[in-house]
Motif scaffolding. Sequence first.
Motif, short mmCIF file in Angstrom:
data_model
loop_
_atom_site.label_atom_id
_atom_site.label_comp_id
_atom_site.label_asym_id
_atom_site.label_seq_id
_atom_site.Cartn_x
_atom_site.Cartn_y
_atom_site.Cartn_z
N TYR A 37 50.15 16.10 -34.94
CA TYR A 37 50.84 16.88 -34.15
C TYR A 37 50.69 17.53 -32.41
CZ TYR A 37 50.20 19.83 -39.15
OH TYR A 37 49.79 19.79 -40.58
N TYR A 42 49.86 23.94 -29.75
CA TYR A 42 48.11 24.60 -29.71
C TYR A 42 48.60 25.82 -28.22
CZ TYR A 42 46.96 21.12 -33.09
OH TYR A 42 46.37 20.48 -34.16
N ASN A 46 50.57 28.81 -29.83
CA ASN A 46 49.71 29.22 -30.34
C ASN A 46 49.74 28.98 -31.56
OD1 ASN A 46 46.93 30.13 -30.38
ND2 ASN A 46 47.22 32.31 -30.93
N LYS A 47 50.37 27.60 -32.16
CA LYS A 47 50.03 27.50 -33.50
C LYS A 47 50.04 25.72 -33.36
CE LYS A 47 55.24 28.15 -34.32
NZ LYS A 47 56.04 28.64 -35.23
N ALA A 48 49.97 25.65 -34.72
CA ALA A 48 49.89 23.70 -35.21
C ALA A 48 51.56 23.34 -35.11
CB ALA A 48 48.77 23.43 -36.25
N GLU A 106 45.51 21.87 -38.69
CA GLU A 106 46.26 23.32 -38.58
C GLU A 106 45.72 24.47 -38.53
OE1 GLU A 106 49.17 23.56 -41.61
OE2 GLU A 106 50.04 21.85 -41.24
N PHE A 108 42.76 25.81 -35.94
CA PHE A 108 42.19 25.47 -34.29
C PHE A 108 41.90 26.69 -34.10
CE2 PHE A 108 47.07 27.29 -35.09
CZ PHE A 108 46.67 27.19 -33.18
N LEU A 115 41.03 23.29 -26.00
CA LEU A 115 41.06 23.34 -28.37
C LEU A 115 39.84 22.77 -28.97
CD1 LEU A 115 43.49 23.35 -30.37
CD2 LEU A 115 43.70 21.26 -28.92
N LEU A 117 39.33 21.74 -33.15
CA LEU A 117 39.36 21.51 -33.83
C LEU A 117 38.66 21.73 -34.94
CD1 LEU A 117 41.98 18.24 -33.56
CD2 LEU A 117 42.54 21.00 -33.86
#
Length: 156
Positions: A37, A42, A46-48, A106, A108, A115, A117
Amino acid sequence: MKKVKLFTAAAVLLLTANFALAQVAPVDKNKLANGGYDVVGYFSANKAIKGVKKFTATYNGAIYHFSSKKNQAAFKAAPGQYLPQCNGYCAWGVSEKSTKFPVNPETFKVTDGKLYLFFNGDFNGQPFNTLTEWNKDEKKQLNSIKANWDKIKDTN
Protein backbone atom coordinates in the motif's frame (compact mmCIF):
# COMPACT_ATOMS: atom_id res chain seq x y z
CA MET A 1 -28.53 -22.66 -12.96
CA LYS A 2 -29.65 -19.62 -10.98
CA LYS A 3 -28.55 -21.26 -7.70
CA VAL A 4 -25.09 -21.98 -9.12
CA LYS A 5 -24.65 -18.32 -10.14
CA LEU A 6 -25.85 -17.15 -6.74
CA PHE A 7 -23.50 -19.57 -4.96
CA THR A 8 -20.57 -18.47 -7.16
CA ALA A 9 -21.29 -14.80 -6.50
CA ALA A 10 -21.52 -15.46 -2.75
CA ALA A 11 -18.22 -17.40 -2.79
CA VAL A 12 -16.43 -14.59 -4.65
CA LEU A 13 -17.83 -12.02 -2.23
CA LEU A 14 -16.74 -14.09 0.76
CA LEU A 15 -13.22 -14.57 -0.61
CA THR A 16 -12.95 -10.85 -1.42
CA ALA A 17 -14.12 -9.92 2.07
CA ASN A 18 -11.58 -12.27 3.67
CA PHE A 19 -8.79 -10.87 1.50
CA ALA A 20 -9.74 -7.30 2.41
CA LEU A 21 -9.36 -8.17 6.08
CA ALA A 22 -5.99 -9.91 5.66
CA GLN A 23 -3.33 -8.88 8.10
CA VAL A 24 0.19 -8.12 6.91
CA ALA A 25 3.56 -7.84 8.57
CA PRO A 26 5.17 -4.41 8.38
CA VAL A 27 7.72 -5.90 5.95
CA ASP A 28 7.10 -9.30 4.38
CA LYS A 29 9.59 -12.02 3.42
CA ASN A 30 10.09 -10.32 0.03
CA LYS A 31 10.93 -7.05 1.84
CA LEU A 32 7.69 -5.43 0.63
CA ALA A 33 6.49 -2.87 3.16
CA ASN A 34 2.91 -2.29 4.22
CA GLY A 35 1.43 -4.98 1.99
CA GLY A 36 2.27 -2.85 -1.04
CA TYR A 37 0.00 0.00 0.00
CA ASP A 38 1.08 3.55 -0.83
CA VAL A 39 2.14 5.21 2.45
CA VAL A 40 1.89 8.68 0.88
CA GLY A 41 -1.70 7.99 -0.20
CA TYR A 42 -2.83 7.86 3.41
CA PHE A 43 -1.88 11.52 3.68
CA SER A 44 -2.62 12.86 0.18
CA ALA A 45 -5.92 11.05 -0.44
CA ASN A 46 -6.85 10.06 3.13
CA LYS A 47 -7.40 6.49 1.98
CA ALA A 48 -5.56 3.22 1.58
CA ILE A 49 -4.37 2.92 -2.02
CA LYS A 50 -2.56 -0.11 -3.37
CA GLY A 51 0.75 0.83 -4.94
CA VAL A 52 2.22 -0.60 -8.13
CA LYS A 53 5.64 -2.04 -8.93
CA LYS A 54 6.19 0.68 -11.53
CA PHE A 55 6.61 3.25 -8.75
CA THR A 56 8.89 1.93 -6.01
CA ALA A 57 11.43 3.19 -3.53
CA THR A 58 13.69 1.35 -1.12
CA TYR A 59 14.19 2.72 2.35
CA ASN A 60 16.02 0.99 5.24
CA GLY A 61 16.00 -2.25 3.25
CA ALA A 62 12.24 -2.27 2.68
CA ILE A 63 10.53 -1.83 -0.68
CA TYR A 64 7.66 0.63 -0.88
CA HIS A 65 5.11 0.76 -3.71
CA PHE A 66 3.29 3.91 -4.72
CA SER A 67 0.21 4.62 -6.78
CA SER A 68 1.80 7.48 -8.71
CA LYS A 69 5.12 9.03 -9.66
CA LYS A 70 4.13 12.09 -7.59
CA ASN A 71 3.71 10.00 -4.42
CA GLN A 72 6.96 8.16 -5.13
CA ALA A 73 8.78 11.50 -5.42
CA ALA A 74 7.20 12.83 -2.22
CA PHE A 75 8.37 9.75 -0.31
CA LYS A 76 11.88 9.93 -1.73
CA ALA A 77 12.12 13.58 -0.68
CA ALA A 78 11.07 12.95 2.94
CA PRO A 79 10.51 9.26 3.76
CA GLY A 80 10.31 9.78 7.53
CA GLN A 81 7.28 12.00 7.05
CA TYR A 82 5.24 9.09 5.66
CA LEU A 83 6.40 6.03 7.57
CA PRO A 84 3.84 4.48 9.89
CA GLN A 85 4.40 4.75 13.61
CA CYS A 86 5.63 1.67 15.51
CA ASN A 87 7.49 0.54 12.38
CA GLY A 88 4.14 -0.45 10.86
CA TYR A 89 2.86 -2.63 13.69
CA CYS A 90 -0.63 -2.16 15.11
CA ALA A 91 -0.66 1.10 17.06
CA TRP A 92 -3.32 -0.13 19.49
CA GLY A 93 -1.41 -3.36 20.12
CA VAL A 94 1.69 -1.38 21.05
CA SER A 95 -0.15 1.21 23.11
CA GLU A 96 -2.64 -1.01 24.92
CA LYS A 97 -0.94 -4.42 25.04
CA SER A 98 2.79 -3.64 24.59
CA THR A 99 2.72 -6.20 21.77
CA LYS A 100 3.51 -6.21 18.05
CA PHE A 101 0.46 -7.20 16.01
CA PRO A 102 0.29 -7.35 12.21
CA VAL A 103 -2.05 -4.86 10.54
CA ASN A 104 -4.72 -4.54 7.93
CA PRO A 105 -3.24 -1.76 5.75
CA GLU A 106 -6.76 -0.59 4.93
CA THR A 107 -7.39 0.26 8.59
CA PHE A 108 -5.51 3.42 9.47
CA LYS A 109 -5.67 6.86 10.99
CA VAL A 110 -3.58 9.98 10.45
CA THR A 111 -3.36 12.05 13.63
CA ASP A 112 -1.18 15.13 14.05
CA GLY A 113 0.61 14.31 10.80
CA LYS A 114 1.48 10.76 11.87
CA LEU A 115 0.26 7.51 10.33
CA TYR A 116 -1.08 4.78 12.61
CA LEU A 117 -2.03 1.33 11.30
CA PHE A 118 -4.34 -1.18 12.99
CA PHE A 119 -5.24 -4.85 13.21
CA ASN A 120 -8.69 -5.44 11.74
CA GLY A 121 -9.71 -9.04 11.22
CA ASP A 122 -10.56 -12.32 12.84
CA PHE A 123 -9.38 -12.77 16.42
CA ASN A 124 -10.40 -16.01 18.18
CA GLY A 125 -13.23 -16.49 15.70
CA GLN A 126 -14.65 -13.00 16.11
CA PRO A 127 -14.16 -9.80 14.09
CA PHE A 128 -11.90 -7.35 15.93
CA ASN A 129 -11.02 -3.85 14.74
CA THR A 130 -8.42 -2.23 16.98
CA LEU A 131 -9.07 1.20 15.44
CA THR A 132 -12.46 1.12 17.14
CA GLU A 133 -10.74 0.43 20.45
CA TRP A 134 -8.13 3.13 19.75
CA ASN A 135 -10.85 5.72 19.08
CA LYS A 136 -12.53 5.06 22.44
CA ASP A 137 -9.67 6.92 24.17
CA GLU A 138 -7.19 8.12 21.57
CA LYS A 139 -5.57 10.57 23.98
CA LYS A 140 -4.71 7.73 26.39
CA GLN A 141 -3.40 5.60 23.50
CA LEU A 142 -1.21 8.42 22.20
CA ASN A 143 0.15 9.06 25.68
CA SER A 144 1.28 5.47 26.17
CA ILE A 145 2.44 4.52 22.70
CA LYS A 146 5.97 5.97 22.79
CA ALA A 147 6.94 4.48 26.15
CA ASN A 148 5.53 1.09 25.18
CA TRP A 149 7.20 1.16 21.78
CA ASP A 150 10.56 1.99 23.36
CA LYS A 151 10.17 -1.15 25.54
CA ILE A 152 9.28 -3.58 22.72
CA LYS A 153 10.75 -2.17 19.50
CA ASP A 154 13.82 -4.43 19.62
CA THR A 155 11.92 -7.62 20.51
CA ASN A 156 10.77 -10.27 18.06
